[in-house]
Design a protein around this motif. Structure first.
Motif, PDB file in Angstrom:
ATOM      1  N   ALA A 175     -12.497  37.352  97.443  1.00 50.43           N
ATOM      2  CA  ALA A 175     -11.246  36.597  97.423  1.00 50.43           C
ATOM      3  C   ALA A 175     -11.488  35.139  97.036  1.00 50.43           C
ATOM      4  O   ALA A 175     -12.313  34.451  97.643  1.00 50.43           O
ATOM      5  CB  ALA A 175     -10.559  36.662  98.788  1.00 50.43           C
ATOM      6  N   GLY A 176     -10.777  34.687  96.018  1.00 46.16           N
ATOM      7  CA  GLY A 176     -10.871  33.307  95.575  1.00 46.16           C
ATOM      8  C   GLY A 176     -12.104  32.970  94.774  1.00 46.16           C
ATOM      9  O   GLY A 176     -12.293  31.812  94.396  1.00 46.16           O
ATOM     10  N   LYS A 177     -12.944  33.934  94.483  1.00 43.70           N
ATOM     11  CA  LYS A 177     -14.192  33.669  93.754  1.00 43.70           C
ATOM     12  C   LYS A 177     -14.065  34.054  92.272  1.00 43.70           C
ATOM     13  O   LYS A 177     -13.192  34.839  91.894  1.00 43.70           O
ATOM     14  CB  LYS A 177     -15.356  34.409  94.400  1.00 43.70           C
ATOM     15  CG  LYS A 177     -15.689  33.922  95.812  1.00 43.70           C
ATOM     16  CD  LYS A 177     -16.930  34.588  96.352  1.00 43.70           C
ATOM     17  CE  LYS A 177     -17.362  33.954  97.667  1.00 43.70           C
ATOM     18  NZ  LYS A 177     -16.376  34.139  98.732  1.00 43.70           N
ATOM     19  N   ILE A 178     -14.961  33.510  91.470  1.00 43.97           N
ATOM     20  CA  ILE A 178     -15.051  33.860  90.053  1.00 43.97           C
ATOM     21  C   ILE A 178     -16.153  34.899  89.903  1.00 43.97           C
ATOM     22  O   ILE A 178     -17.326  34.617  90.176  1.00 43.97           O
ATOM     23  CB  ILE A 178     -15.378  32.638  89.170  1.00 43.97           C
ATOM     24  CG1 ILE A 178     -14.451  31.463  89.484  1.00 43.97           C
ATOM     25  CG2 ILE A 178     -15.330  33.026  87.697  1.00 43.97           C
ATOM     26  CD1 ILE A 178     -13.022  31.649  89.088  1.00 43.97           C
ATOM     27  N   LEU A 179     -15.801  36.103  89.515  1.00 43.18           N
ATOM     28  CA  LEU A 179     -16.780  37.171  89.336  1.00 43.18           C
ATOM     29  C   LEU A 179     -17.450  37.043  87.971  1.00 43.18           C
ATOM     30  O   LEU A 179     -16.766  36.872  86.950  1.00 43.18           O
ATOM     31  CB  LEU A 179     -16.111  38.541  89.445  1.00 43.18           C
ATOM     32  CG  LEU A 179     -15.309  38.826  90.723  1.00 43.18           C
ATOM     33  CD1 LEU A 179     -14.717  40.228  90.659  1.00 43.18           C
ATOM     34  CD2 LEU A 179     -16.183  38.671  91.953  1.00 43.18           C
ATOM     35  N   PHE A 180     -18.765  37.121  87.948  1.00 42.33           N
ATOM     36  CA  PHE A 180     -19.538  37.146  86.706  1.00 42.33           C
ATOM     37  C   PHE A 180     -20.301  38.467  86.661  1.00 42.33           C
ATOM     38  O   PHE A 180     -20.996  38.813  87.625  1.00 42.33           O
ATOM     39  CB  PHE A 180     -20.545  35.995  86.660  1.00 42.33           C
ATOM     40  CG  PHE A 180     -19.939  34.635  86.436  1.00 42.33           C
ATOM     41  CD1 PHE A 180     -20.009  34.026  85.192  1.00 42.33           C
ATOM     42  CD2 PHE A 180     -19.318  33.961  87.474  1.00 42.33           C
ATOM     43  CE1 PHE A 180     -19.464  32.764  84.987  1.00 42.33           C
ATOM     44  CE2 PHE A 180     -18.772  32.698  87.286  1.00 42.33           C
ATOM     45  CZ  PHE A 180     -18.846  32.100  86.026  1.00 42.33           C
TER      46      PHE A 180
END
Length: 296
Positions: A201-206
């Motif tokens: 939640a709220g993170k940038i997935l790479f």
């Protein structure tokens, strides 16, 4: 200098596969040339009958714990990836390891298993960066070396597109900011349902991967999507998918994911199994701003 002066005592461990002796030598020589004090877990250079593992799971977990809890260790550096990090997850005392939340642990590929568990438990600081076996190659590449140093120091920067890969592609427009959650796509899928997958939640997935046909990439993304892992993320960034599929097939698949996702989506970020390589510190915010990706 590849690794900043701040990090003087390096703990080298092999959480998964074995490292070829010549690659160990080149990495160790570079660290010594930079004046680092290097402590190598015994299993890194020992023989083990299972060809794809460096040692038993118990030995790998015990030696990682010893290096981690040693107050003289400034940075943990994985020798290589491969497979086997997942064996360590139930063997490590994550509450004990969380007493050193600022300790960087550097690696990528299978090592992102440990990174995910670290973010789940608050133990250490995951850093996506070159491992011992590729340190010499990283030092010879100014782009990779520069971003590695800046990631370790959490230096604010824009991650400019290297000419080798070309610009980042916008699959879904929009801006987002959040802590990065980078990992190997196949590895992330194997953690679904294990209890070691962190809250996105709220993170940038790479995501990145290597040598996986497009239908397997589709399988992994479908697994993560149906497990709810993508649902609350702030954004998704697809990195390099080397020897996986033609660019048009990758763009079709990632575009389908983007169409169902609520936030911005990018692809062709310089993160994968090849250089140039933009390291990321999971305790440093990332911003997606139009066609720019910045570490804040």
């Amino acid at each position: 200098m590849l690794i900043p002066e701040t990090f003087r005592r390096i703990g080298v461990f092999a959480p998964a596969g074995k490292l070829a002796p010549e690659l160990f030598q080149s990495g160790a020589e570079l660290l010594e040339a930079e004046g680092k004090s290097v402590r190598v877990a015994p299993h890194v250079r020992q023989e083990y009958p299972v060809r794809y593992l460096a040692a038993s799971a118990e030995s790998r977990a015990e030696e990682l714990t010893r290096l981690w809890l040693d107050p003289e260790t400034d940075l943990l550096l994985a020798a290589r990836g491969g497979f086997g990090c997942a064996h360590l997850l139930p063997l490590l005392d994550w509450k004990q390891l969380a007493t050193r939340p600022e300790l960087p642990l550097v690696g990528y590929s299978d090592v992102t298993v440990l990174h995910y568990a670290m973010l789940k438990t608050g133990a250490g600081t995951p850093v996506i960066g070159p491992m011992l076996g590729k340190l010499a190659q990283a030092a010879d590449d100014p782009y990779t070396a520069g971003h590695f140093r800046k990631a370790l120091l959490k230096t604010p920067r824009e991650v400019e597109a290297p000419p080798e890969f070309g610009p980042v592609h916008i699959l879904k427009p929009g801006n987002a900011q959040g802590l990065p959650l980078p990992g190997n796509l196949a590895v992330a899928a194997t953690l679904a349902g294990t209890g070691f997958l962190p809250d996105p939640a709220g993170k940038i997935l790479f995501f990145e991967d290597l040598n996986e046909p497009v239908y397997k990439l589709d399988r992994y993304l479908t697994q993560l999507e149906q497990a709810g892992f993508l649902r609350n993320a702030a954004g998704i960034v697809f990195g390099q998918f080397s020897d996986c599929a033609p660019p048009e097939e990758l763009e079709r698949l990632f575009g389908e994911v983007a169409a169902r996702f609520g936030g911005p989506v990018r692809m062709n970020f310089p993160f994968g199994h090849v250089f140039p390589f933009a390291s990321l510190n999971c305790r440093q915010l990332v911003a997606l701003e139009s066609d720019r990706i910045c570490c804040c």
